[in-house]
Design a protein around this motif. Structure first.
Motif, PDB file in Angstrom:
ATOM      1  N   UNK A 176       0.835  -1.199   0.000  1.00 16.76           N
ATOM      2  CA  UNK A 176       0.000   0.000   0.000  1.00 16.76           C
ATOM      3  C   UNK A 176       0.875   1.257   0.000  1.00 16.76           C
ATOM      4  N   UNK A 177       1.914   1.256   0.835  1.00 20.99           N
ATOM      5  CA  UNK A 177       2.822   2.388   0.930  1.00 20.99           C
ATOM      6  C   UNK A 177       3.566   2.596  -0.390  1.00 20.99           C
ATOM      7  N   UNK A 178       4.038   1.511  -0.983  1.00 18.04           N
ATOM      8  CA  UNK A 178       4.755   1.635  -2.250  1.00 18.04           C
ATOM      9  C   UNK A 178       3.822   2.018  -3.398  1.00 18.04           C
ATOM     10  N   UNK A 179       2.544   1.677  -3.296  1.00 21.36           N
ATOM     11  CA  UNK A 179       1.583   2.131  -4.303  1.00 21.36           C
ATOM     12  C   UNK A 179       1.442   3.649  -4.235  1.00 21.36           C
ATOM     13  N   UNK A 180       1.389   4.193  -3.034  1.00 16.06           N
ATOM     14  CA  UNK A 180       1.337   5.643  -2.867  1.00 16.06           C
ATOM     15  C   UNK A 180       2.610   6.268  -3.448  1.00 16.06           C
ATOM     16  N   UNK A 181       3.763   5.687  -3.122  1.00 21.68           N
ATOM     17  CA  UNK A 181       5.041   6.204  -3.628  1.00 21.68           C
ATOM     18  C   UNK A 181       5.070   6.146  -5.157  1.00 21.68           C
ATOM     19  N   UNK A 182       4.626   5.037  -5.702  1.00 22.42           N
ATOM     20  CA  UNK A 182       4.595   4.874  -7.155  1.00 22.42           C
ATOM     21  C   UNK A 182       3.717   5.943  -7.803  1.00 22.42           C
ATOM     22  N   UNK A 183       2.529   6.141  -7.259  1.00 19.89           N
ATOM     23  CA  UNK A 183       1.610   7.140  -7.815  1.00 19.89           C
ATOM     24  C   UNK A 183       2.204   8.546  -7.738  1.00 19.89           C
ATOM     25  N   UNK A 184       2.809   8.878  -6.623  1.00 20.38           N
ATOM     26  CA  UNK A 184       3.414  10.204  -6.465  1.00 20.38           C
ATOM     27  C   UNK A 184       4.562  10.402  -7.465  1.00 20.38           C
ATOM     28  N   UNK A 185       5.404   9.398  -7.614  1.00 23.67           N
ATOM     29  CA  UNK A 185       6.530   9.505  -8.543  1.00 23.67           C
ATOM     30  C   UNK A 185       6.043   9.660  -9.981  1.00 23.67           C
ATOM     31  N   UNK A 186       5.062   8.865 -10.359  1.00 21.37           N
ATOM     32  CA  UNK A 186       4.589   8.936 -11.735  1.00 21.37           C
ATOM     33  C   UNK A 186       3.822  10.224 -12.005  1.00 21.37           C
ATOM     34  N   UNK A 187       3.199  10.794 -10.999  1.00 21.67           N
ATOM     35  CA  UNK A 187       2.572  12.111 -11.166  1.00 21.67           C
ATOM     36  C   UNK A 187       3.646  13.156 -11.470  1.00 21.67           C
ATOM     37  N   UNK A 188       4.742  13.095 -10.724  1.00 18.95           N
ATOM     38  CA  UNK A 188       5.847  14.024 -10.972  1.00 18.95           C
ATOM     39  C   UNK A 188       6.437  13.802 -12.365  1.00 18.95           C
ATOM     40  N   UNK A 189       6.661  12.545 -12.725  1.00 21.68           N
ATOM     41  CA  UNK A 189       7.244  12.247 -14.029  1.00 21.68           C
ATOM     42  C   UNK A 189       6.343  12.723 -15.170  1.00 21.68           C
ATOM     43  N   UNK A 190       5.044  12.593 -15.010  1.00 25.05           N
ATOM     44  CA  UNK A 190       4.115  13.086 -16.043  1.00 25.05           C
ATOM     45  C   UNK A 190       4.184  14.603 -16.147  1.00 25.05           C
ATOM     46  N   UNK A 191       4.301  15.288 -15.017  1.00 25.72           N
ATOM     47  CA  UNK A 191       4.361  16.754 -15.031  1.00 25.72           C
ATOM     48  C   UNK A 191       5.639  17.262 -15.696  1.00 25.72           C
ATOM     49  N   UNK A 192       6.748  16.555 -15.512  1.00 24.40           N
ATOM     50  CA  UNK A 192       8.013  17.065 -16.042  1.00 24.40           C
ATOM     51  C   UNK A 192       8.458  16.363 -17.325  1.00 24.40           C
ATOM     52  N   UNK A 193       7.681  15.450 -17.846  1.00 22.58           N
ATOM     53  CA  UNK A 193       8.069  14.671 -19.021  1.00 22.58           C
ATOM     54  C   UNK A 193       8.585  15.525 -20.176  1.00 22.58           C
ATOM     55  N   UNK A 194       7.948  16.638 -20.534  1.00 23.50           N
ATOM     56  CA  UNK A 194       8.480  17.407 -21.665  1.00 23.50           C
ATOM     57  C   UNK A 194       9.903  17.904 -21.440  1.00 23.50           C
ATOM     58  N   UNK A 195      10.291  18.081 -20.186  1.00 22.51           N
ATOM     59  CA  UNK A 195      11.626  18.593 -19.888  1.00 22.51           C
ATOM     60  C   UNK A 195      12.686  17.505 -19.802  1.00 22.51           C
ATOM     61  N   UNK A 196      12.270  16.252 -19.699  1.00 21.51           N
ATOM     62  CA  UNK A 196      13.220  15.177 -19.448  1.00 21.51           C
ATOM     63  C   UNK A 196      13.325  14.275 -20.668  1.00 21.51           C
TER      64      UNK A 196
END
Length: 178
Positions: free
Chosen positions: A75-95
């Motif tokens: 459950x904790x790692x699911x939260x971590x995964x979701x948070x990380x992928x939200x960040x990655x989606x937000x910054x994808x054009x820059x990376x």
């Protein structure tokens, strides 16, 4: 491990009743693993630190919603995964991961630090889904069923991502470890 799960379960029960110290102990047990997972996903220390704080805050806020305390890690790692992928989606054009340096091809074996850098570079060559699968299985030791819950996809998809990623890593790292 079973003893630790029982302890985690007890800490969760206390934290649900408002015992902040119990939750702080849970955080201290899991923060390094969560941070390392996030760091390898987002490849940026400050982002991983910020995300770790967000993960544990969300976990605390949603602790009453955790149905089975025995599944706290997933459950904790699911939260971590979701948070990380939200960040990655937000910054994808820059990376962009193109132009990543390949591991140095040397006649001899790599030193441990060089090998670690080569592995990090190879992990960055994977797409985000493949990298998450490798990190959860190899670095965190989750079972396929747990990984499927964390990643929100079928076990067959998890296996496909993992085996494809391992093939890529084998190809990329072969010159570095031979």
């Amino acid at each position: 491990m079973i003893f630790r799960e029982v302890e985690d379960r007890d800490l969760i029960a206390h934290a649900r009743k408002g015992d902040v110290e119990a939750y702080n102990l849970l955080v201290s047990r899991w923060e390094k693993r969560v941070f390392n997972y996030l760091l390898r996903l987002v490849n940026h220390r400050e982002d991983a630190l910020d995300l770790s704080q967000d993960v544990f805050l969300k976990a605390y806020q949603n602790l009453p919603k955790l149905e089975d305390p025995a599944k706290f890690a997933g459950w904790l790692f699911r939260i971590a995964h979701n948070e990380a992928f939200s960040l990655l989606r937000r910054r994808r054009p820059d990376v962009e991961l193109t132009g990543e340096p390949r591991p140095a091809e040397t006649g001899g074996r790599l030193l441990p630090m060089e090998l670690s850098l080569a592995v990090d570079s190879a992990l960055r060559r994977l797409n985000e889904d493949q990298r998450a699968a490798v990190l959860l299985k190899v670095y965190q030791g989750f079972k396929f069923e747990e990984m499927a819950e964390i990643l929100g996809c079928p076990v067959s998809t998890v296996k496909s991502r993992l085996y494809t990623a391992l093939d890529v890593l084998k190809t990329v790292l072969a010159p570095a470890v031979l």
